[in-house]
Design a protein around this motif. Structure first.
Motif, short mmCIF file in Angstrom:
data_model
loop_
_atom_site.label_atom_id
_atom_site.label_comp_id
_atom_site.label_asym_id
_atom_site.label_seq_id
_atom_site.Cartn_x
_atom_site.Cartn_y
_atom_site.Cartn_z
N LEU A 16 36.29 65.31 25.52
CA LEU A 16 37.70 65.61 25.63
C LEU A 16 37.98 66.50 26.83
CD1 LEU A 16 38.50 66.42 21.90
CD2 LEU A 16 39.15 64.35 23.13
N PHE A 18 39.99 69.69 27.90
CA PHE A 18 40.59 70.86 27.28
C PHE A 18 41.44 71.61 28.30
CE2 PHE A 18 36.71 70.03 24.93
CZ PHE A 18 37.16 70.07 23.62
N ALA A 19 42.55 72.16 27.82
CA ALA A 19 43.44 72.94 28.68
C ALA A 19 43.43 74.39 28.22
CB ALA A 19 44.85 72.38 28.64
N VAL A 22 45.05 75.87 24.78
CA VAL A 22 45.26 74.80 23.79
C VAL A 22 44.14 74.87 22.76
CG1 VAL A 22 45.41 72.31 23.43
CG2 VAL A 22 46.43 73.35 25.47
N ALA A 24 41.25 74.23 20.52
CA ALA A 24 40.13 73.29 20.59
C ALA A 24 39.68 72.92 19.18
CB ALA A 24 38.97 73.92 21.36
N GLY A 53 47.41 69.47 19.64
CA GLY A 53 46.38 70.16 20.42
C GLY A 53 45.78 69.26 21.49
N THR A 54 44.49 69.00 21.40
CA THR A 54 43.83 68.12 22.37
C THR A 54 43.91 66.65 21.98
OG1 THR A 54 41.72 68.45 21.23
CG2 THR A 54 42.20 69.90 23.09
N ARG A 76 51.03 72.12 27.75
CA ARG A 76 49.62 71.93 28.10
C ARG A 76 48.95 71.01 27.09
NH1 ARG A 76 47.30 77.90 29.96
NH2 ARG A 76 48.59 78.11 31.85
N ALA A 77 49.27 71.17 25.82
CA ALA A 77 48.71 70.30 24.79
C ALA A 77 49.21 68.87 24.97
CB ALA A 77 49.06 70.81 23.40
N ALA A 80 47.26 67.45 27.82
CA ALA A 80 45.86 67.21 27.47
C ALA A 80 45.72 65.98 26.58
CB ALA A 80 45.29 68.44 26.77
N THR A 81 46.63 65.83 25.60
CA THR A 81 46.55 64.68 24.70
C THR A 81 46.83 63.38 25.44
OG1 THR A 81 47.15 66.02 22.78
CG2 THR A 81 47.50 63.65 22.60
N ASN A 84 43.68 62.65 27.38
CA ASN A 84 42.59 62.23 26.52
C ASN A 84 42.81 60.83 25.95
OD1 ASN A 84 40.84 64.47 26.73
ND2 ASN A 84 42.11 65.64 25.31
#
Length: 229
Positions: A16, A18-19, A22, A24, A53-54, A76-77, A80-81, A84
């Motif tokens: 994944l 990660f930011a 965010v 984990a 989240g992620t 940020r989440a 990141a999602t 991902n």
């Protein structure tokens, strides 16, 4: 070991993006993932991941053929999602917003949620910083109660909510609140885990509040399943 995050949970988490700031994947994420894996999801089931989240849980549902919407209040989440999901080749609709609000007017077969639930010395929910992901007021219920009150309105008949939190936040309060909203609620998963850094740092305060015994170093996590009947 559950396959919901792939054949090797550590390898999947390492894959994944990660930011900073965010949340984990941790023990509560994995416990909720185990519950999600056992949930019957037909092809095209509508799933909502609140506080994504992620995106671990959103991706787990998408891999099973669900149509997934993921929500987080952190930009940020959200980023990141989205990243991902793209890296995993999965289609996930990712929305920015506060808890259930971005999904208003829609109905889902399943809602999964790993909200902030840690009792904290400060009242209310922090607006900034890493603690946004875990602090939830003196009793840990500042976010939990909102989820319990609002989930039923977003579920199809026979749809379900999977909600993870610490027993320190009051399991009976969650069950009563969900049942009061018209849902059939019960604890389906329990797991005892060592205190993480946050709980260790406020162990004295938790002891003074009567939430933990002197010298306690473990907490119980629970997954509550609540079905709209």
């Amino acid at each position: 070991m559950s396959s919901v995050l792939g054949a090797d949970r550590t390898t999947s988490a390492d894959a994944l993006v990660f930011a900073p700031g965010v949340y984990a994947p941790q023990s509560d994420t994995f416990l909720l993932a185990d519950a999600l894996e056992r949930e019957p999801l037909g092809p095209g089931a509508e799933v909502l991941d609140v506080g994504t989240g992620t995106g671990v849980l959103a991706l787990a549902a998408a891999r099973r053929g669900a149509r997934v919407t993921a929500v987080d209040r952190s930009w940020r989440a959200v980023a990141a999602t989205r990243l991902n999901a793209a890296r995993a080749g999965q289609r996930v609709r990712v929305l920015h917003g506060d808890l259930l609000a971005p999904a208003a007017g829609r109905r889902f077969d399943l809602i999964v949620c790993n909200p902030p639930y840690v009792p904290a010395p400060r009242a209310g929910v922090p607006r900034h910083g890493a603690a946004v992901a875990w602090d939830a007021g003196h009793d840990g219920r500042a976010v939990l109660d909102r989820i319990c009150d609002g989930a039923a309105g977003l579920l199809h008949p026979s749809g379900a909510l999977l909600l993870v939190h610490s027993a320190l936040s009051g399991v009976r309060a969650t069950l009563d609140r969900l049942r009061g909203a018209g849902l059939d609620a019960a604890v389906m998963e329990r797991r005892v885990v060592p205190f993480g850094p946050v709980l260790r740092s406020r162990a004295d305060w938790l002891e003074r509040r009567g939430l933990v015994a002197p010298g306690e170093e473990k907490e119980e996590l629970v997954v509550v399943r609540a079905e709209r009947v």
